[in-house]
Design a protein around this motif. Structure first.
Motif, mmCIF file in Angstrom:
data_model
loop_
_atom_site.group_PDB
_atom_site.id
_atom_site.type_symbol
_atom_site.label_atom_id
_atom_site.label_comp_id
_atom_site.label_asym_id
_atom_site.label_seq_id
_atom_site.Cartn_x
_atom_site.Cartn_y
_atom_site.Cartn_z
ATOM 1 N N GLU A 84 40.757 -15.051 15.646
ATOM 2 C CA GLU A 84 39.475 -15.290 16.309
ATOM 3 C C GLU A 84 38.613 -14.026 16.216
ATOM 4 O O GLU A 84 38.657 -13.144 17.064
ATOM 5 N N HIS A 142 31.561 -19.627 17.584
ATOM 6 C CA HIS A 142 30.999 -18.321 17.960
ATOM 7 C C HIS A 142 30.059 -17.728 16.894
ATOM 8 O O HIS A 142 29.604 -16.593 17.048
ATOM 9 N N ARG A 194 26.163 -21.168 23.416
ATOM 10 C CA ARG A 194 27.541 -21.354 22.949
ATOM 11 C C ARG A 194 27.677 -22.657 22.139
ATOM 12 O O ARG A 194 28.570 -22.784 21.309
ATOM 13 N N HIS A 218 33.629 -13.304 16.737
ATOM 14 C CA HIS A 218 34.027 -13.724 18.085
ATOM 15 C C HIS A 218 32.854 -13.393 19.010
ATOM 16 O O HIS A 218 31.751 -13.888 18.760
ATOM 17 N N HIS A 223 42.386 -25.340 19.354
ATOM 18 C CA HIS A 223 42.263 -23.957 19.830
ATOM 19 C C HIS A 223 42.872 -23.719 21.211
ATOM 20 O O HIS A 223 42.509 -24.361 22.180
ATOM 21 N N HIS A 265 36.320 -24.957 18.555
ATOM 22 C CA HIS A 265 36.188 -25.181 20.004
ATOM 23 C C HIS A 265 34.748 -24.925 20.417
ATOM 24 O O HIS A 265 34.281 -23.808 20.438
HETATM 25 ZN ZN LIG Z 1 36.656 -18.714 21.401
#
Ligand SMILES: [Zn+2]
Length: 406
Positions: free
Chosen positions: A186, A253, A285, A213, A61, A274
């Motif tokens: 994304e 996400h 996250r 996202h 990413h 990622h």
């Molecule tokens: Zn991202």
């Protein structure tokens, strides 16, 4: 009345100044949002350099397409461009295409109403139709990558099928002055009509779709949204069609509920391109141990990020620590790299210095074979199995197949 007129005039003058001074504006903006900072070892060992040059390195990413820079040139701002990818021996780079950036974006709770992406499209001099439409922004950035490929004199190839990837990976053993790209959307908020929009993105080259996202959307919940819900009915249809098309689903996400719902219904392995791990840095996250195990148990792949919110403050050592933690928990074969270069983050080095990761993994005690897997071998295997063998021909979609959101 005069006050309103003056206010509108001031906004008009401000926008004109921003539009006219874009190169300077962007250089400044990028130097503030995509920084290189932190603890990087001064020198890596000769052994690390030699070994790194033999690897097929994959980064799952990066967001350089959302930039004013000419990516064919070696730039002094941002984290990557084609020359720096080649310098860092990055054989395959996934190019993320974000299309919606909420004002005051944060990790915990983002509204979707006011977004910055349209304004950025204006300030970046993108075509008028990208100022008001996320889907047009996605199509424009896909076209931008194809233009880069056409102007790159063979140094950049876009991968769309497993056959192309196999051929490229064989050639890259001897032809080292090249890199390749893969398109990832994304956030699927731009996919309104199923399957029409999805198939259009497929034919424009997108092979990886991140369902959410920074905000919830009509397919499902984001880890940073308001509701943080699961997969909607429309989301189920979209996932089903993505599987039929051999598009790869990316759960970076995603809210916990969305992740559970997708893992319960998919038959193909999913990607988390990622991320960090809660076991090292506990925030909304990052993935919990249970989530890491659930993704791995279905043959999935997890890209460990390079920035502070993902892995912590200690620079390269922190990245290696998170890789170590995840590898011990679910096995090395499920772990890969997802830098988030140019994703509005601070990273201790740029793409040209990717050897620092190889060096840090050697210091962590990983074997050469394990490092080869983490640096790109696992991603290569995953993508070889996940990408379509051939590009499906365009088809006319019958009316009774079309679903529109409410
Ligand atoms: Zn991202």
């Amino acid at each position: 009345m005069i006050i309103i007129f003056r206010f509108l005039l001031a906004i008009f003058i401000l926008l004109t100044v921003i539009y006219a001074s874009s190169p300077l504006f962007w250089q400044y903006f990028e130097s503030k949002i995509n920084k290189i900072e932190g603890r990087v070892p001064y020198k890596v060992s000769k052994d690390a350099l030699d070994f790194h040059s033999t690897l097929f390195v994959t980064d799952l990413h990066g967001d350089p397409l959302f930039s004013y820079r000419n990516l064919l040139r070696h730039n002094s701002t941002g984290h990557m461009d084609i020359p720096r990818l080649i310098e860092g021996n990055i054989s395959l780079q996934v190019f993320g295409v974000p299309t919606q950036i909420p004002l005051f974006a944060n990790l915990e709770r983002n509204q979707s109403r006011i977004g910055l992406a349209g304004f950025l499209a204006f300030a970046l001099h993108w075509p008028l139709n990208t100022w008001y439409s996320g889907k047009n922004r996605a199509l424009y950035l896909a076209e931008k990558l194809h233009e880069l490929e056409a102007k790159s004199e063979g140094t950049l190839s876009i991968i769309k099928t497993s056959g192309q990837l196999e051929e490229y990976s064989q050639r890259s053993i001897t032809e080292t002055h090249r890199t390749a790209g893969l398109l990832m959307l994304e956030g699927a908020h731009v996919i309104k009509r199923i399957p029409e929009d999805l198939e259009e993105l497929y034919h424009r080259g997108f092979r990886i779709i991140g369902l959410t996202h920074l905000t919830d959307n009509h397919l499902g919940g984001s880890a940073h949204g308001i509701e943080k819900g699961g997969l909607t009915e429309l989301g189920r249809k979209a996932v089903q069609r993505m599987e039929e098309l051999h598009m790869i689903i990316d759960l970076t996400h995603a809210s916990s509920e969305l992740m559970d719902d997708v893992l319960a219904m998919t038959s193909r392995p999913v990607l988390v391109s990622h991320t960090g791990v809660k076991g090292c840095v506990d925030n909304s996250r990052n993935l919990s141990d249970e989530q890491l195990k659930a993704v791995a148990s279905k043959g999935g792949l997890i890209g460990i990020g390079f920035w502070e919110e993902a892995v912590g403050l200690q620079g390269v050592e922190s990245i290696a620590d998170s890789i170590q933690y995840a590898s011990q928990l679910v096995g090395v074969k499920h772990i890969a790299l997802g830098s988030d270069f140019d994703g509005g983050v601070t990273i201790p080095f740029d793409a040209s210095d990717m050897v620092h990761i190889t060096d840090a993994l050697i210091k962590q005690g990983f074997s050469q074979e394990e490092i080869r897997m983490i640096m790109g071998g696992n991603a290569l295997n995953f993508l070889m199995n996940g990408l379509p063998e051939n590009v499906l021909p365009r088809r006319k979609i019958p009316n009774d197949e079309m679903i529109h959101p409410e």
